[in-house]
Design a protein around this motif. Structure first.
Motif, PDB file in Angstrom:
ATOM      1  N   ALA A  24       5.659  -8.684  -6.505  1.00  0.00           N
ATOM      2  CA  ALA A  24       6.679  -9.799  -6.873  1.00  0.00           C
ATOM      3  C   ALA A  24       6.272 -10.778  -8.088  1.00  0.00           C
ATOM      4  O   ALA A  24       5.154 -10.803  -8.354  1.00  0.00           O
ATOM      5  CB  ALA A  24       6.394 -10.565  -5.397  1.00  0.00           C
TER       6      ALA A  24
ATOM      7  N   ASP B 283       6.161 -13.994  -8.141  1.00  0.00           N
ATOM      8  CA  ASP B 283       5.167 -15.160  -7.885  1.00  0.00           C
ATOM      9  C   ASP B 283       4.429 -14.561  -6.499  1.00  0.00           C
ATOM     10  O   ASP B 283       4.971 -14.657  -5.399  1.00  0.00           O
ATOM     11  CB  ASP B 283       6.058 -16.237  -7.101  1.00  0.00           C
ATOM     12  CG  ASP B 283       5.258 -17.583  -6.962  1.00  0.00           C
ATOM     13  OD1 ASP B 283       4.023 -17.322  -7.368  1.00  0.00           O
ATOM     14  OD2 ASP B 283       5.633 -18.331  -6.280  1.00  0.00           O
TER      15      ASP B 283
ATOM     16  N   ARG C  20       2.083 -14.125  -3.749  1.00  0.00           N
ATOM     17  CA  ARG C  20       1.724 -14.718  -2.325  1.00  0.00           C
ATOM     18  C   ARG C  20       1.176 -13.843  -1.605  1.00  0.00           C
ATOM     19  O   ARG C  20       1.680 -13.192  -0.938  1.00  0.00           O
ATOM     20  CB  ARG C  20       2.702 -15.659  -1.965  1.00  0.00           C
ATOM     21  CG  ARG C  20       3.852 -16.678  -2.762  1.00  0.00           C
ATOM     22  CD  ARG C  20       3.161 -18.077  -3.023  1.00  0.00           C
ATOM     23  NE  ARG C  20       4.217 -18.705  -3.703  1.00  0.00           N
ATOM     24  CZ  ARG C  20       5.239 -19.414  -3.174  1.00  0.00           C
ATOM     25  NH1 ARG C  20       5.368 -19.301  -1.989  1.00  0.00           N
ATOM     26  NH2 ARG C  20       5.867 -19.939  -3.916  1.00  0.00           N
ATOM     27  N   LEU C  21      -0.451 -14.121  -1.297  1.00  0.00           N
ATOM     28  CA  LEU C  21      -0.814 -13.111  -0.311  1.00  0.00           C
ATOM     29  C   LEU C  21      -1.755 -13.934   0.789  1.00  0.00           C
ATOM     30  O   LEU C  21      -1.449 -15.183   0.539  1.00  0.00           O
ATOM     31  CB  LEU C  21      -2.048 -12.165  -1.174  1.00  0.00           C
ATOM     32  CG  LEU C  21      -1.449 -11.281  -2.126  1.00  0.00           C
ATOM     33  CD1 LEU C  21      -2.251 -10.705  -3.003  1.00  0.00           C
ATOM     34  CD2 LEU C  21      -0.630 -10.073  -1.627  1.00  0.00           C
ATOM     35  N   TYR C  22      -1.954 -13.319   1.632  1.00  0.00           N
ATOM     36  CA  TYR C  22      -2.998 -13.819   2.845  1.00  0.00           C
ATOM     37  C   TYR C  22      -4.127 -14.407   2.402  1.00  0.00           C
ATOM     38  O   TYR C  22      -4.896 -13.662   1.611  1.00  0.00           O
ATOM     39  CB  TYR C  22      -2.916 -13.013   3.966  1.00  0.00           C
ATOM     40  CG  TYR C  22      -1.665 -12.240   4.303  1.00  0.00           C
ATOM     41  CD1 TYR C  22      -0.731 -13.230   5.010  1.00  0.00           C
ATOM     42  CD2 TYR C  22      -1.223 -11.129   3.960  1.00  0.00           C
ATOM     43  CE1 TYR C  22       0.593 -12.347   5.576  1.00  0.00           C
ATOM     44  CE2 TYR C  22      -0.242 -10.309   4.279  1.00  0.00           C
ATOM     45  CZ  TYR C  22       0.780 -10.951   4.969  1.00  0.00           C
ATOM     46  OH  TYR C  22       2.091 -10.389   5.180  1.00  0.00           O
TER      47      TYR C  22
END
Lengths: 270, 302
Positions: free
Chosen positions: B82, B84, B86-88
């Protein structure tokens, strides 16, 4: 699905442990202390008039003359702290997918994997059922621990306890199903939790008003609390099949609509 | 079989336009650049391809399968990063290899660890302790670890340092060389120019150009510098129809050549010049024209 369940486990193990231990401690305390607190319940009703309708609303029946020592145990299962803990877990868990995932932006990663939205939704539901079962079981063990020191006549029978626990599990699932539905329509976890909290509050208020206001009584079937009546279970000694069936139907309908909505909706994190 | 094919793909967000009648085809083994300014519709197109968004009209296919109905099946062959990332917060690369491997039904750990080493990524560092660039690396490694037939990257170099950008470019070239397809969006011309075989330019949700980089270069304007023997000639010079006068300074004149070099040399042969130089084709100038927000440009069709 194994990978999804592993992800869920890694994410929820600590919160579930905290909720479980918290519920166990509260159940232990309430079981041990409630007989003393409610021993003089009629005097409390006379001194503080609004307490009776409140307890009536929580219990789902008038605690008047039939309020035996055994019946006092019913209050344990409708105590606001118990319900708050159970519902807090439900609201937090059931807004994880998709609301929290979209809110955080991590849904891009999750949906970038070869997994259908239905599979994702089902795995979340499995995680929810298991985590709710763990929390209620550990909480129940806290009750059992304290109950062992009570007088035998103060302890409800095993069948009644099983009925109450099943009823509480069913009400958790129904609240969970509705929360999944709201989450499926939301891009913001806070908003989804807020809406669901308002629904629960309205549900409780409706149940409360129904005790002394006929128009509210006419629509009290809309309150989810109407189908959770531990005092009646203890009094009748029978399994609350009708209530559990209604709650199960609510769960299935709301959860399924939530799943269809999640499957069909566009997901945008930007 | 085409790796990606879209036909008149359209997606609107209420009154806002997302993408409008986007038709693309990307062949297997291509490195395809999807270029456009911010908000042009690049990410929306990618989200339609990945089945995150449902198209208002038109259709999109990856390897011949519908991007909305068969999205889970398609993603066995797709790696995606992606724009931007964003991961855990709790996720580490090693844990992610395990989870992703179980979901994909293949062991991605060995190749994943190789890639982690190549991108200088600590496999046991949790995401919450990572810089933006390292999070980007985790996403890239996870997207490449299962050796996908198609890699879709949404502005993948944002956050990467120049050395890592080179590493990524090398990886993508290797994959394309092995027959894998790369589709990546960018608003940076240089990386597209360095990597891509073919480029589509999107602006205002519409494709305004879709051609090979070579074809694009052939019609890109070139800077021309001419020095005349006499200042008065430079002062009165009229630019030919295949060039635009940019500036004059003493005996020097600068033109922007939009025609061929042959036309220029024929035209210049009749003039008293002392020096003439023709620069490289300037894709940047061409792209600036594409990015121009004037309505006339918006109306251009591929």
């Amino acid at each position: 699905m194994k990978g999804l369940l592993r992800k869920i486990y890694l994410e929820i193990r600590w919160p579930v442990l905290y909720f479980s231990l918290g519920l166990a401690v509260i159940m232990w305390l309430l079981t041990a202390l409630l007989p003393k607190v409610l021993g003089d319940v009629h005097r409390v009703f006379d001194k503080i008039p609004f307490v009776k309708p409140l307890i009536t609303a929580l219990l789902g029946m008038d605690p008047g003359d039939e309020f035996s020592a055994e019946m006092m145990q019913a209050f344990l299962w409708v105590h606001p702290t118990v319900l708050s803990l159970v519902w807090a877990h439900t609201l937090m868990y059931c807004t994880r997918v998709p609301a929290a995932e979209i809110d955080r932006g991590s849904v891009d990663f999750l949906l970038g994997l070869p997994v259908s939205r239905w599979k994702l939704y089902i795995s979340e539901a499995i995680g929810f059922v298991l985590s709710a079962a763990v929390i209620l079981s550990v909480g129940f063990s806290g009750h059992l621990w304290a109950a062992s020191s009570l007088q035998p006549e103060m302890r409800p029978g095993w069948f009644a306890l099983f009925g109450i626990l099943s009823n509480l599990m069913a009400v958790s699932l129904a609240v969970g199903g509705l929360t999944f539905l709201i989450s499926a329509n939301s891009d913001r976890r806070g908003r989804a939790i807020g809406i669901m909290f308002a629904i629960l509050l309205a549900s409780f208020l409706l149940n409360f008003l129904a005790q002394f206001w006929d128009p509210a009584k006419a629509v009290s079937f809309l309150s989810i609390m109407e189908y959770y009546r531990p005092a009646l279970v203890i009094k009748s000694g029978s399994f609350p099949w009708p209530d559990v069936a209604v709650l199960f139907a609510i769960t299935m309908v709301t959860w399924t609509i939530g799943g269809v909505t999640f499957r069909m909706r566009s997901i945008c994190t930007v | 079989m085409l790796a990606i094919e879209t036909r008149e793909l359209t997606k609107g967000y209420g009154s806002r336009r997302g993408v409008d009648q986007v038709s693309l085809s990307v062949g297997a083994g291509e490195i395809f650049g999807f270029l456009g300014p911010n908000g042009a519709g690049k990410s929306t197109t990618i989200r339609l391809l990945l089945g995150f968004l449902k198209a208002s009209s038109g259709n999109a296919q990856i390897f011949g399968r519908d991007c909305w109905n068969d999205t889970a099946t398609i993603k066995h062959d797709v790696g995606y990063v992606a724009g931007d990332v964003r991961l855990y917060p709790w996720l580490t690369a090693r844990r992610a290899f395990q989870i992703v491997g179980e979901i994909r039904g293949q062991d991605v750990q060995p190749h994943g660890l190789e890639l982690a080493e190549r991108f200088q990524l600590e496999p046991d560092l949790p995401v919450r302790k990572m810089s933006r660039g390292n999070r980007q690396k985790v996403a890239l490694v996870l997207a490449l670890a299962h050796r996908p037939r198609l890699i879709i990257l949404d502005e993948p170099t944002s956050g990467l340092d120049p050395l890592m950008q080179d590493t990524l470019a090398d990886c993508l070239r290797e994959l394309a060389g092995a027959g894998h397809t790369v589709f990546f969006s960018s608003h940076t011309l240089n990386e597209v120019e360095a990597l891509c075989d073919r480029v589509a330019v999107v602006k205002g949700g519409r494709i305004v150009a879709d051609e090979t980089l070579a074809a694009m270069k052939s019609r890109a304007p070139r800077a021309v510098s001419i020095t005349f023997a006499d200042e008065s000639i430079a002062a009165t010079l009229q630019a030919p129809e295949f060039a635009t006068l940019l500036r004059r300074s003493g005996k020097d004149v600068q033109l922007q050549l939009s025609g061929s070099a042959a036309d220029l040399t024929r035209w210049a042969a009749a003039l008293p010049i002392t020096d003439l130089s023709i620069g490289q084709p300037s894709l940047e100038t061409l792209f600036r024209e594409f990015y121009d927000t004037s309505p006339a440009v918006l109306e251009q069709k591929p």
